[in-house]
Design a protein around this motif. Structure first.
Motif: not given
Length: 387
Positions: A251-278
Protein backbone atom coordinates in the motif's frame (compact mmCIF):
# COMPACT_ATOMS: atom_id res chain seq x y z
CA UNK A 1 -18.77 -1.56 4.40
CA UNK A 2 -15.29 -2.58 5.49
CA UNK A 3 -16.60 -4.20 8.66
CA UNK A 4 -19.03 -6.29 6.63
CA UNK A 5 -16.66 -7.28 3.83
CA UNK A 6 -13.90 -8.26 6.27
CA UNK A 7 -16.35 -10.02 8.62
CA UNK A 8 -15.08 -7.84 11.47
CA UNK A 9 -18.38 -6.48 12.77
CA UNK A 10 -18.70 -8.78 15.79
CA UNK A 11 -15.04 -8.46 16.74
CA UNK A 12 -15.04 -4.65 16.64
CA UNK A 13 -18.48 -4.45 18.27
CA UNK A 14 -17.40 -6.67 21.19
CA UNK A 15 -14.18 -4.72 21.54
CA UNK A 16 -16.07 -1.42 21.60
CA UNK A 17 -18.60 -2.84 24.08
CA UNK A 18 -15.82 -4.02 26.40
CA UNK A 19 -14.07 -0.66 26.24
CA UNK A 20 -17.28 1.31 26.80
CA UNK A 21 -18.37 -0.99 29.62
CA UNK A 22 -15.00 -0.74 31.33
CA UNK A 23 -14.96 3.03 31.02
CA UNK A 24 -18.60 3.60 31.98
CA UNK A 25 -18.97 0.96 34.70
CA UNK A 26 -17.77 3.06 37.69
CA UNK A 27 -19.83 6.06 36.51
CA UNK A 28 -22.91 3.97 35.77
CA UNK A 29 -22.69 2.16 39.13
CA UNK A 30 -22.38 5.44 41.00
CA UNK A 31 -25.27 6.99 39.06
CA UNK A 32 -27.41 3.91 39.62
CA UNK A 33 -26.76 3.92 43.36
CA UNK A 34 -27.41 7.65 43.60
CA UNK A 35 -30.61 7.39 41.58
CA UNK A 36 -31.87 4.45 43.63
CA UNK A 37 -31.12 6.16 46.92
CA UNK A 38 -32.76 9.39 45.71
CA UNK A 39 -35.92 7.58 44.65
CA UNK A 40 -36.13 5.75 47.99
CA UNK A 41 -35.51 8.96 49.93
CA UNK A 42 -38.11 10.89 47.95
CA UNK A 43 -40.64 8.11 48.34
CA UNK A 44 -40.11 7.87 52.11
CA UNK A 45 -40.17 11.64 52.46
CA UNK A 46 -43.42 11.84 50.54
CA UNK A 47 -44.96 9.06 52.64
CA UNK A 48 -43.96 10.62 55.96
CA UNK A 49 -44.99 14.17 55.10
CA UNK A 50 -48.20 12.92 53.54
CA UNK A 51 -49.03 11.16 56.77
CA UNK A 52 -48.28 14.34 58.75
CA UNK A 53 -50.52 16.42 56.49
CA UNK A 54 -53.38 13.97 56.85
CA UNK A 55 -52.99 14.07 60.62
CA UNK A 56 -52.85 17.89 60.68
CA UNK A 57 -55.93 18.27 58.53
CA UNK A 58 -57.80 15.80 60.64
CA UNK A 59 -56.72 17.60 63.80
CA UNK A 60 -57.76 21.00 62.38
CA UNK A 61 -61.20 19.65 61.54
CA UNK A 62 -61.58 18.46 65.09
CA UNK A 63 -60.27 21.78 66.45
CA UNK A 64 -57.22 20.20 68.03
CA UNK A 65 -54.55 21.88 65.85
CA UNK A 66 -52.94 25.24 66.59
CA UNK A 67 -52.22 28.02 64.08
CA UNK A 68 -48.53 27.10 64.18
CA UNK A 69 -49.38 23.52 63.26
CA UNK A 70 -51.39 24.70 60.28
CA UNK A 71 -48.45 26.84 59.07
CA UNK A 72 -46.15 23.88 59.45
CA UNK A 73 -48.63 21.85 57.45
CA UNK A 74 -48.60 24.36 54.59
CA UNK A 75 -44.80 24.31 54.46
CA UNK A 76 -44.87 20.53 54.61
CA UNK A 77 -47.31 20.45 51.69
CA UNK A 78 -44.84 22.34 49.52
CA UNK A 79 -42.11 19.92 50.53
CA UNK A 80 -44.38 17.03 49.65
CA UNK A 81 -45.07 18.58 46.26
CA UNK A 82 -41.35 18.96 45.59
CA UNK A 83 -40.66 15.37 46.63
CA UNK A 84 -43.43 14.08 44.41
CA UNK A 85 -42.07 16.02 41.41
CA UNK A 86 -38.61 14.58 41.97
CA UNK A 87 -40.03 11.07 42.25
CA UNK A 88 -42.10 11.42 39.09
CA UNK A 89 -39.15 12.92 37.18
CA UNK A 90 -36.93 10.06 38.31
CA UNK A 91 -39.40 7.64 36.80
CA UNK A 92 -40.63 9.41 33.67
CA UNK A 93 -38.18 12.27 33.03
CA UNK A 94 -35.17 12.39 30.70
CA UNK A 95 -32.77 9.65 31.70
CA UNK A 96 -35.37 8.17 34.05
CA UNK A 97 -36.67 4.64 34.30
CA UNK A 98 -39.21 4.99 31.48
CA UNK A 99 -36.68 6.69 29.23
CA UNK A 100 -34.24 3.86 29.86
CA UNK A 101 -36.95 1.29 29.17
CA UNK A 102 -37.75 2.97 25.83
CA UNK A 103 -34.07 2.94 24.87
CA UNK A 104 -33.76 -0.75 25.72
CA UNK A 105 -36.90 -1.48 23.69
CA UNK A 106 -35.42 0.30 20.66
CA UNK A 107 -32.15 -1.61 20.98
CA UNK A 108 -34.03 -4.91 21.15
CA UNK A 109 -36.04 -3.91 18.07
CA UNK A 110 -32.83 -3.14 16.19
CA UNK A 111 -31.34 -6.50 17.18
CA UNK A 112 -34.47 -8.33 15.97
CA UNK A 113 -34.36 -6.37 12.69
CA UNK A 114 -30.70 -7.33 12.18
CA UNK A 115 -31.58 -10.99 12.78
CA UNK A 116 -34.48 -10.78 10.33
CA UNK A 117 -32.30 -9.21 7.61
CA UNK A 118 -29.61 -11.80 8.29
CA UNK A 119 -32.12 -14.59 7.65
CA UNK A 120 -32.72 -13.16 4.18
CA UNK A 121 -29.12 -14.10 3.33
CA UNK A 122 -29.82 -17.73 4.01
CA UNK A 123 -27.55 -19.30 1.41
CA UNK A 124 -25.64 -22.32 2.64
CA UNK A 125 -23.49 -23.46 -0.30
CA UNK A 126 -19.73 -22.93 0.03
CA UNK A 127 -18.18 -20.54 -2.51
CA UNK A 128 -15.72 -21.97 -5.04
CA UNK A 129 -12.06 -22.05 -4.08
CA UNK A 130 -11.17 -21.24 -7.67
CA UNK A 131 -13.14 -19.38 -10.32
CA UNK A 132 -13.40 -21.34 -13.56
CA UNK A 133 -16.08 -19.56 -15.60
CA UNK A 134 -16.07 -16.26 -13.69
CA UNK A 135 -18.73 -13.93 -12.35
CA UNK A 136 -21.83 -13.16 -14.42
CA UNK A 137 -24.43 -10.44 -13.94
CA UNK A 138 -27.70 -11.42 -15.58
CA UNK A 139 -30.12 -8.51 -16.13
CA UNK A 140 -29.12 -7.08 -12.74
CA UNK A 141 -31.00 -4.05 -11.45
CA UNK A 142 -30.83 -2.48 -8.01
CA UNK A 143 -32.85 0.27 -6.34
CA UNK A 144 -31.98 1.71 -2.94
CA UNK A 145 -34.80 1.91 -0.40
CA UNK A 146 -36.74 5.14 -0.91
CA UNK A 147 -35.02 5.95 -4.21
CA UNK A 148 -37.17 7.03 -7.14
CA UNK A 149 -35.04 5.34 -9.79
CA UNK A 150 -32.69 2.34 -9.94
CA UNK A 151 -28.98 2.80 -9.27
CA UNK A 152 -28.30 -0.03 -11.73
CA UNK A 153 -30.53 -1.07 -14.64
CA UNK A 154 -30.49 -4.41 -16.45
CA UNK A 155 -26.72 -4.84 -16.37
CA UNK A 156 -25.43 -7.77 -18.40
CA UNK A 157 -21.77 -8.45 -17.70
CA UNK A 158 -19.42 -11.44 -17.56
CA UNK A 159 -16.10 -11.04 -15.75
CA UNK A 160 -13.63 -13.70 -16.79
CA UNK A 161 -11.44 -15.55 -14.26
CA UNK A 162 -8.16 -13.72 -13.66
CA UNK A 163 -9.35 -10.47 -15.23
CA UNK A 164 -8.43 -7.00 -14.03
CA UNK A 165 -11.46 -4.84 -14.78
CA UNK A 166 -11.61 -1.06 -14.47
CA UNK A 167 -15.05 0.41 -13.78
CA UNK A 168 -15.47 4.04 -14.81
CA UNK A 169 -18.25 6.55 -15.19
CA UNK A 170 -19.49 9.86 -13.90
CA UNK A 171 -20.69 10.40 -10.33
CA UNK A 172 -23.90 8.48 -9.68
CA UNK A 173 -23.32 6.10 -12.59
CA UNK A 174 -23.59 3.05 -10.29
CA UNK A 175 -19.92 2.08 -9.85
CA UNK A 176 -19.94 1.69 -6.07
CA UNK A 177 -23.34 -0.01 -6.21
CA UNK A 178 -21.89 -2.64 -8.52
CA UNK A 179 -19.08 -3.30 -6.03
CA UNK A 180 -21.61 -3.64 -3.19
CA UNK A 181 -23.60 -6.20 -5.16
CA UNK A 182 -20.55 -8.27 -6.05
CA UNK A 183 -19.29 -8.37 -2.45
CA UNK A 184 -22.74 -9.26 -1.12
CA UNK A 185 -23.33 -6.00 0.74
CA UNK A 186 -26.56 -5.63 -1.22
CA UNK A 187 -28.72 -8.06 -3.16
CA UNK A 188 -30.10 -7.31 -6.64
CA UNK A 189 -33.73 -6.21 -6.71
CA UNK A 190 -33.97 -7.81 -10.15
CA UNK A 191 -31.81 -10.33 -11.97
CA UNK A 192 -29.07 -12.40 -10.39
CA UNK A 193 -25.30 -12.69 -9.96
CA UNK A 194 -23.63 -16.06 -10.44
CA UNK A 195 -20.22 -17.46 -9.54
CA UNK A 196 -19.26 -20.32 -11.84
CA UNK A 197 -22.96 -20.67 -12.62
CA UNK A 198 -24.17 -20.73 -8.99
CA UNK A 199 -26.44 -17.92 -7.83
CA UNK A 200 -24.66 -15.74 -5.26
CA UNK A 201 -27.86 -15.81 -3.19
CA UNK A 202 -27.40 -19.58 -2.71
CA UNK A 203 -23.91 -19.19 -1.27
CA UNK A 204 -23.09 -18.64 2.39
CA UNK A 205 -22.64 -14.87 2.49
CA UNK A 206 -20.17 -15.17 5.38
CA UNK A 207 -18.02 -17.68 3.49
CA UNK A 208 -18.16 -15.59 0.30
CA UNK A 209 -16.99 -12.47 2.12
CA UNK A 210 -14.05 -14.48 3.42
CA UNK A 211 -13.09 -14.86 -0.24
CA UNK A 212 -13.39 -11.10 -0.85
CA UNK A 213 -11.35 -8.09 0.12
CA UNK A 214 -11.88 -4.42 -0.57
CA UNK A 215 -10.68 -0.88 -0.05
CA UNK A 216 -13.12 2.01 -0.24
CA UNK A 217 -12.93 5.75 -0.70
CA UNK A 218 -15.19 6.10 2.34
CA UNK A 219 -12.82 4.15 4.57
CA UNK A 220 -12.88 3.65 8.33
CA UNK A 221 -10.28 5.16 10.65
CA UNK A 222 -9.85 2.46 13.26
CA UNK A 223 -8.00 4.03 16.18
CA UNK A 224 -6.29 0.79 17.15
CA UNK A 225 -2.59 0.08 17.09
CA UNK A 226 -1.12 0.15 13.59
CA UNK A 227 -0.86 -3.66 13.62
CA UNK A 228 -4.52 -4.08 14.61
CA UNK A 229 -5.76 -1.44 12.17
CA UNK A 230 -4.26 -3.44 9.30
CA UNK A 231 -4.96 -6.94 10.64
CA UNK A 232 -8.68 -6.15 10.93
CA UNK A 233 -8.83 -6.85 7.20
CA UNK A 234 -8.35 -10.58 7.81
CA UNK A 235 -9.33 -11.53 11.35
CA UNK A 236 -10.03 -15.12 10.31
CA UNK A 237 -6.51 -15.48 8.97
CA UNK A 238 -4.90 -13.91 12.07
CA UNK A 239 -2.16 -12.19 10.05
CA UNK A 240 1.26 -12.04 11.68
CA UNK A 241 3.68 -9.12 11.63
CA UNK A 242 5.29 -10.24 8.36
CA UNK A 243 1.91 -10.22 6.60
CA UNK A 244 1.01 -6.84 8.10
CA UNK A 245 4.36 -5.36 7.06
CA UNK A 246 3.97 -6.81 3.56
CA UNK A 247 0.49 -5.30 3.21
CA UNK A 248 1.81 -1.90 4.31
CA UNK A 249 4.54 -2.16 1.70
CA UNK A 250 2.06 -3.03 -1.03
CA UNK A 251 0.00 0.00 0.00
CA UNK A 252 3.08 2.23 -0.30
CA UNK A 253 3.05 2.73 3.47
CA UNK A 254 6.12 0.70 4.41
CA UNK A 255 7.76 3.80 5.88
CA UNK A 256 4.82 4.41 8.24
CA UNK A 257 5.81 1.82 10.83
CA UNK A 258 9.38 3.11 10.80
CA UNK A 259 8.34 6.72 11.45
CA UNK A 260 5.80 6.00 14.20
CA UNK A 261 7.19 5.99 17.77
CA UNK A 262 6.32 2.38 18.62
CA UNK A 263 6.29 0.86 15.14
CA UNK A 264 3.43 -1.59 14.63
CA UNK A 265 2.47 -1.14 18.30
CA UNK A 266 1.88 2.61 17.88
CA UNK A 267 -1.54 3.77 19.03
CA UNK A 268 -3.35 5.62 16.23
CA UNK A 269 -5.46 8.68 16.96
CA UNK A 270 -4.36 11.86 18.71
CA UNK A 271 -7.21 11.64 21.23
CA UNK A 272 -5.51 8.76 23.03
CA UNK A 273 -2.67 8.93 25.51
CA UNK A 274 0.52 8.55 23.45
CA UNK A 275 -1.69 8.33 20.36
CA UNK A 276 -0.41 9.56 17.00
CA UNK A 277 -2.44 11.82 14.69
CA UNK A 278 -2.32 10.87 11.01
CA UNK A 279 -3.03 12.74 7.81
CA UNK A 280 -5.86 11.77 5.47
CA UNK A 281 -3.39 10.22 3.05
CA UNK A 282 -1.81 8.11 5.81
CA UNK A 283 -5.20 6.86 6.98
CA UNK A 284 -6.03 5.96 3.39
CA UNK A 285 -2.82 3.97 2.99
CA UNK A 286 -3.67 2.04 6.16
CA UNK A 287 -7.12 1.32 4.71
CA UNK A 288 -5.44 0.08 1.54
CA UNK A 289 -3.11 -2.15 3.55
CA UNK A 290 -6.14 -3.49 5.41
CA UNK A 291 -7.68 -4.42 2.06
CA UNK A 292 -4.49 -6.16 0.96
CA UNK A 293 -3.63 -8.12 4.09
CA UNK A 294 -6.00 -10.94 3.13
CA UNK A 295 -3.94 -13.14 0.87
CA UNK A 296 -5.35 -14.88 -2.21
CA UNK A 297 -8.93 -13.58 -2.25
CA UNK A 298 -11.12 -14.49 -5.21
CA UNK A 299 -12.45 -10.94 -5.54
CA UNK A 300 -10.51 -7.75 -4.80
CA UNK A 301 -12.51 -4.54 -5.10
CA UNK A 302 -10.66 -1.23 -5.01
CA UNK A 303 -13.39 1.42 -4.97
CA UNK A 304 -11.49 4.69 -5.44
CA UNK A 305 -9.23 3.86 -2.49
CA UNK A 306 -6.56 6.38 -3.49
CA UNK A 307 -8.70 9.51 -3.81
CA UNK A 308 -6.63 11.31 -1.16
CA UNK A 309 -3.39 10.60 -3.02
CA UNK A 310 -1.89 12.43 -5.96
CA UNK A 311 -2.37 11.14 -9.51
CA UNK A 312 1.23 9.90 -9.90
CA UNK A 313 1.09 7.88 -6.67
CA UNK A 314 -2.31 6.48 -7.60
CA UNK A 315 -1.06 5.35 -11.02
CA UNK A 316 1.95 3.63 -9.48
CA UNK A 317 -0.17 1.86 -6.88
CA UNK A 318 -2.81 0.72 -9.38
CA UNK A 319 -0.02 -0.61 -11.58
CA UNK A 320 1.25 -2.57 -8.57
CA UNK A 321 -2.26 -3.87 -7.84
CA UNK A 322 -2.67 -5.03 -11.45
CA UNK A 323 0.66 -6.90 -11.29
CA UNK A 324 -0.37 -8.55 -7.99
CA UNK A 325 -3.71 -9.54 -9.51
CA UNK A 326 -2.11 -11.16 -12.54
CA UNK A 327 0.32 -13.01 -10.29
CA UNK A 328 -2.64 -14.77 -8.62
CA UNK A 329 -4.59 -15.35 -11.84
CA UNK A 330 -4.09 -19.13 -11.63
CA UNK A 331 -6.90 -19.21 -9.04
CA UNK A 332 -9.12 -17.18 -11.32
CA UNK A 333 -8.98 -14.22 -8.92
CA UNK A 334 -10.73 -11.09 -10.19
CA UNK A 335 -9.70 -7.52 -9.44
CA UNK A 336 -12.01 -4.52 -9.84
CA UNK A 337 -10.52 -1.03 -10.06
CA UNK A 338 -13.03 1.80 -9.62
CA UNK A 339 -11.53 5.19 -10.37
CA UNK A 340 -12.31 8.66 -11.66
CA UNK A 341 -8.78 9.10 -12.99
CA UNK A 342 -8.73 7.69 -16.50
CA UNK A 343 -4.94 7.64 -16.72
CA UNK A 344 -4.96 4.47 -14.56
CA UNK A 345 -7.52 2.55 -16.59
CA UNK A 346 -5.21 1.62 -19.49
CA UNK A 347 -3.48 -1.02 -17.35
CA UNK A 348 -6.73 -2.99 -16.95
CA UNK A 349 -7.54 -6.00 -19.12
CA UNK A 350 -10.98 -4.54 -19.76
CA UNK A 351 -12.78 -1.28 -19.05
CA UNK A 352 -16.47 -1.20 -18.17
CA UNK A 353 -18.22 2.15 -18.60
CA UNK A 354 -21.40 2.84 -16.62
CA UNK A 355 -23.78 5.67 -17.43
CA UNK A 356 -26.96 6.40 -15.46
CA UNK A 357 -26.91 2.90 -14.04
CA UNK A 358 -26.53 1.17 -17.41
CA UNK A 359 -23.54 -0.53 -19.00
CA UNK A 360 -22.85 1.73 -21.96
CA UNK A 361 -19.45 0.48 -23.20
CA UNK A 362 -16.81 -2.12 -22.50
CA UNK A 363 -13.48 -3.06 -24.03
CA UNK A 364 -9.77 -2.29 -23.83
CA UNK A 365 -8.49 1.27 -23.59
CA UNK A 366 -7.40 1.18 -27.24
CA UNK A 367 -10.74 -0.20 -28.42
CA UNK A 368 -12.79 2.38 -26.54
CA UNK A 369 -10.60 5.26 -27.69
CA UNK A 370 -10.96 4.07 -31.28
CA UNK A 371 -14.74 3.82 -30.91
CA UNK A 372 -14.93 7.46 -29.87
CA UNK A 373 -17.82 6.97 -27.45
CA UNK A 374 -18.41 8.20 -23.91
CA UNK A 375 -15.15 6.79 -22.54
CA UNK A 376 -13.08 8.53 -25.20
CA UNK A 377 -14.90 11.80 -24.55
CA UNK A 378 -14.39 11.62 -20.79
CA UNK A 379 -10.75 10.60 -21.25
CA UNK A 380 -10.00 13.56 -23.50
CA UNK A 381 -11.80 16.00 -21.20
CA UNK A 382 -9.76 14.81 -18.22
CA UNK A 383 -6.50 14.80 -20.21
CA UNK A 384 -7.20 18.37 -21.30
CA UNK A 385 -7.32 19.42 -17.67
CA UNK A 386 -3.73 18.25 -17.21
CA UNK A 387 -2.41 20.07 -20.26
Amino acid sequence: MELRVFGARESVRHRLARAMTSWRRPIANAESRAAGIAVIEDALFTLVLGSVMVWLVWSAIRGESSAAAVVVGVVAARQIQHAMVETIYGIGGEGGLLDTARLVRRIRWLERLAEEIGRQYDGTLPPPEQLRTGIALESVSFTYAGAKRPALREVELVIQPGEVVAIVGENGAGKSTLVKLLTGLCRPTEGRITLDGTDLAELSIHDWRQQCTAAFQDFATFEFTLREAVATGDLDGKPHDIAVTQALGEANADDLAATLPAGLDSQLGARWDSGVGLSGGQWQKIALARGLVRRQPLLTSLDEPTAALDAVTEHAMFDRFAQMARASSERGAITLLVTHRFATTAMADRIVVLSNGRLSEQGTHEDLMATGGQYAELYRLQAKGYQ
